[in-house]
Design a protein around this motif. Structure first.
Motif, PDB file in Angstrom:
ATOM      1  N   ARG A   1       0.843  -1.197   0.000  1.00 52.15           N
ATOM      2  CA  ARG A   1       0.000   0.000   0.000  1.00 52.15           C
ATOM      3  C   ARG A   1       0.879   1.250   0.000  1.00 52.15           C
ATOM      4  O   ARG A   1       0.629   2.222  -0.718  1.00 52.15           O
ATOM      5  CB  ARG A   1      -0.930   0.015   1.216  1.00 52.15           C
ATOM      6  CG  ARG A   1      -1.911   1.204   1.189  1.00 52.15           C
ATOM      7  CD  ARG A   1      -2.707   1.329   2.471  1.00 52.15           C
ATOM      8  NE  ARG A   1      -3.701   0.281   2.620  1.00 52.15           N
ATOM      9  CZ  ARG A   1      -3.616  -0.734   3.475  1.00 52.15           C
ATOM     10  NH1 ARG A   1      -2.539  -0.856   4.264  1.00 52.15           N
ATOM     11  NH2 ARG A   1      -4.565  -1.629   3.558  1.00 52.15           N
TER      12      ARG A   1
ATOM     13  N   ASN B   1       1.018   4.163  -2.966  1.00 53.52           N
ATOM     14  CA  ASN B   1       0.795   5.563  -2.631  1.00 53.52           C
ATOM     15  C   ASN B   1       2.076   6.383  -2.818  1.00 53.52           C
ATOM     16  O   ASN B   1       2.024   7.562  -3.172  1.00 53.52           O
ATOM     17  CB  ASN B   1       0.294   5.694  -1.189  1.00 53.52           C
ATOM     18  CG  ASN B   1      -1.143   5.230  -1.044  1.00 53.52           C
ATOM     19  OD1 ASN B   1      -1.972   5.445  -1.930  1.00 53.52           O
ATOM     20  ND2 ASN B   1      -1.460   4.578   0.064  1.00 53.52           N
TER      21      ASN B   1
ATOM     22  N   GLU C   1      -3.188   8.722  -9.496  1.00 57.28           N
ATOM     23  CA  GLU C   1      -4.023   8.575  -8.291  1.00 57.28           C
ATOM     24  C   GLU C   1      -5.247   7.723  -8.590  1.00 57.28           C
ATOM     25  O   GLU C   1      -5.616   6.847  -7.795  1.00 57.28           O
ATOM     26  CB  GLU C   1      -4.463   9.958  -7.788  1.00 57.28           C
ATOM     27  CG  GLU C   1      -3.457  10.667  -6.918  1.00 57.28           C
ATOM     28  CD  GLU C   1      -3.977  11.998  -6.418  1.00 57.28           C
ATOM     29  OE1 GLU C   1      -3.719  12.333  -5.244  1.00 57.28           O
ATOM     30  OE2 GLU C   1      -4.645  12.708  -7.195  1.00 57.28           O
TER      31      GLU C   1
ATOM     32  N   SER D   1      -5.937   4.080  -6.964  1.00 56.33           N
ATOM     33  CA  SER D   1      -7.164   3.886  -6.194  1.00 56.33           C
ATOM     34  C   SER D   1      -7.919   2.653  -6.664  1.00 56.33           C
ATOM     35  O   SER D   1      -8.383   1.826  -5.861  1.00 56.33           O
ATOM     36  CB  SER D   1      -8.056   5.134  -6.311  1.00 56.33           C
ATOM     37  OG  SER D   1      -9.271   4.949  -5.618  1.00 56.33           O
ATOM     38  N   ARG D   2      -8.045   2.491  -7.984  1.00 52.83           N
ATOM     39  CA  ARG D   2      -8.724   1.312  -8.533  1.00 52.83           C
ATOM     40  C   ARG D   2      -7.962   0.035  -8.196  1.00 52.83           C
ATOM     41  O   ARG D   2      -8.566  -0.988  -7.868  1.00 52.83           O
ATOM     42  CB  ARG D   2      -8.893   1.458 -10.051  1.00 52.83           C
ATOM     43  CG  ARG D   2      -9.857   2.551 -10.484  1.00 52.83           C
ATOM     44  CD  ARG D   2     -10.190   2.442 -11.968  1.00 52.83           C
ATOM     45  NE  ARG D   2      -9.004   2.560 -12.820  1.00 52.83           N
ATOM     46  CZ  ARG D   2      -8.532   3.719 -13.284  1.00 52.83           C
ATOM     47  NH1 ARG D   2      -9.138   4.857 -12.952  1.00 52.83           N
ATOM     48  NH2 ARG D   2      -7.468   3.732 -14.076  1.00 52.83           N
TER      49      ARG D   2
ATOM     50  N   LEU E   1      -5.847  -0.522  -5.638  1.00 53.71           N
ATOM     51  CA  LEU E   1      -5.966  -0.836  -4.205  1.00 53.71           C
ATOM     52  C   LEU E   1      -7.305  -1.491  -3.903  1.00 53.71           C
ATOM     53  O   LEU E   1      -7.383  -2.434  -3.129  1.00 53.71           O
ATOM     54  CB  LEU E   1      -5.785   0.446  -3.368  1.00 53.71           C
ATOM     55  CG  LEU E   1      -4.363   0.993  -3.259  1.00 53.71           C
ATOM     56  CD1 LEU E   1      -4.380   2.364  -2.598  1.00 53.71           C
ATOM     57  CD2 LEU E   1      -3.466   0.038  -2.468  1.00 53.71           C
ATOM     58  N   THR E   2      -8.361  -0.981  -4.542  1.00 59.49           N
ATOM     59  CA  THR E   2      -9.693  -1.562  -4.331  1.00 59.49           C
ATOM     60  C   THR E   2      -9.735  -2.991  -4.856  1.00 59.49           C
ATOM     61  O   THR E   2     -10.235  -3.909  -4.178  1.00 59.49           O
ATOM     62  CB  THR E   2     -10.771  -0.699  -5.038  1.00 59.49           C
ATOM     63  OG1 THR E   2     -10.757   0.614  -4.471  1.00 59.49           O
ATOM     64  CG2 THR E   2     -12.144  -1.317  -4.875  1.00 59.49           C
TER      65      THR E   2
ATOM     66  N   ARG F   1      -7.929  -1.296   0.024  1.00 58.00           N
ATOM     67  CA  ARG F   1      -8.517   0.014   0.271  1.00 58.00           C
ATOM     68  C   ARG F   1      -8.930   0.114   1.727  1.00 58.00           C
ATOM     69  O   ARG F   1      -9.531  -0.798   2.285  1.00 58.00           O
ATOM     70  CB  ARG F   1      -9.721   0.235  -0.654  1.00 58.00           C
ATOM     71  CG  ARG F   1     -10.547   1.481  -0.380  1.00 58.00           C
ATOM     72  CD  ARG F   1      -9.745   2.739  -0.507  1.00 58.00           C
ATOM     73  NE  ARG F   1      -9.272   2.984  -1.852  1.00 58.00           N
ATOM     74  CZ  ARG F   1      -8.286   3.821  -2.149  1.00 58.00           C
ATOM     75  NH1 ARG F   1      -7.653   4.453  -1.176  1.00 58.00           N
ATOM     76  NH2 ARG F   1      -7.917   4.005  -3.396  1.00 58.00           N
ATOM     77  N   GLY F   2      -8.616   1.260   2.369  1.00 60.88           N
ATOM     78  CA  GLY F   2      -9.018   1.475   3.755  1.00 60.88           C
ATOM     79  C   GLY F   2      -7.986   1.030   4.750  1.00 60.88           C
ATOM     80  O   GLY F   2      -6.927   0.570   4.423  1.00 60.88           O
TER      81      GLY F   2
END
Length: 209
Positions: free
Chosen positions: A92, A96, A195, A199-200, A202-203, A208-209
């Motif tokens: 993660r 990022n 970004e 984001s996609r 990680l999901t 995500r989270g």
């Protein structure tokens, strides 16, 4: 007897600092020339004039254009070392972190343009930067793949994921977004593009989270 020795050391230190400052100026000027003309077409005499030096004066610091190029590449290695060591252990954080390095690069378009041009030129046979760019790409892919493999091993992500393929995909995405940005930075924002991709990803990886 101690005072003359101290004075001599002070003079040597001042000359050393001045020489280092001049080297930094030369490398910055070379970077600008490589960004504008490419490595092959850039004239070392033009670089000397850009920093107010005669050609022999520049050659005192960098005897050849190849020496200039290798010094620039070595500096790039140092600049990227902190990023690699800081982010690569955690998936993660790595993903990022890639966005953060893009955000940083967005503020120095001439440097990014110079390296994009050098990267493309290094595909030519016998280019002096060929080995550096090849080694850098292989190392980057290995580091990213290793981070994916650690996440697979600790159960953070699906074990069926192909780590080397994911590493190659990430490198391709970053290179492609960067090229779109370099062609028209006013129309395309590479940071926003990365970004959204991260984001996609990680999901889809369940991170995500």
């Amino acid at each position: 007897m101690a005072e003359p020795t101290t004075q001599q050391e002070d003079k040597r230190q001042r000359r050393s600092r001045k020489g280092e400052e001049r080297r930094v100026q030369i490398l910055a000027a070379a970077m600008r020339r490589f960004a504008e003309d490419g490595y092959q077409n850039a004239a070392i005499g033009d670089i000397a004039r850009d920093v107010g030096l005669s050609l022999p004066g520049l050659l005192h610091h960098f005897p050849t254009k190849v020496d200039l190029l290798l010094a620039i590449l070595a500096k790039r290695d140092l600049d990227s070392a902190d990023f690699i060591s800081h982010y690569r252990s955690d998936l993660r954080g790595l993903l990022n972190g890639m966005v953060e390095i893009f955000r940083h690069n967005a503020g120095m378009i001439e440097v990014v343009r110079a390296f994009a041009i050098l990267n493309a030129e290094s595909l030519v046979k016998d280019h002096p930067g060929k080995t550096w760019f090849l080694d850098r790409t292989v190392q980057m892919q290995n580091d990213i793949a290793a981070t994916f493999e650690r996440a697979i091993a600790d159960g953070s992500i699906d074990g069926g994921i192909d780590a080397p393929a994911m590493a190659a995909e990430l490198i391709a995405i970053m290179d492609g977004l960067q090229m779109l940005w370099l062609r028209d930075p006013n129309r395309f924002d590479m940071v926003v593009g990365l970004e959204a991709y991260v984001s996609r990803l990680l999901t889809s990886l369940g991170l995500r989270g």
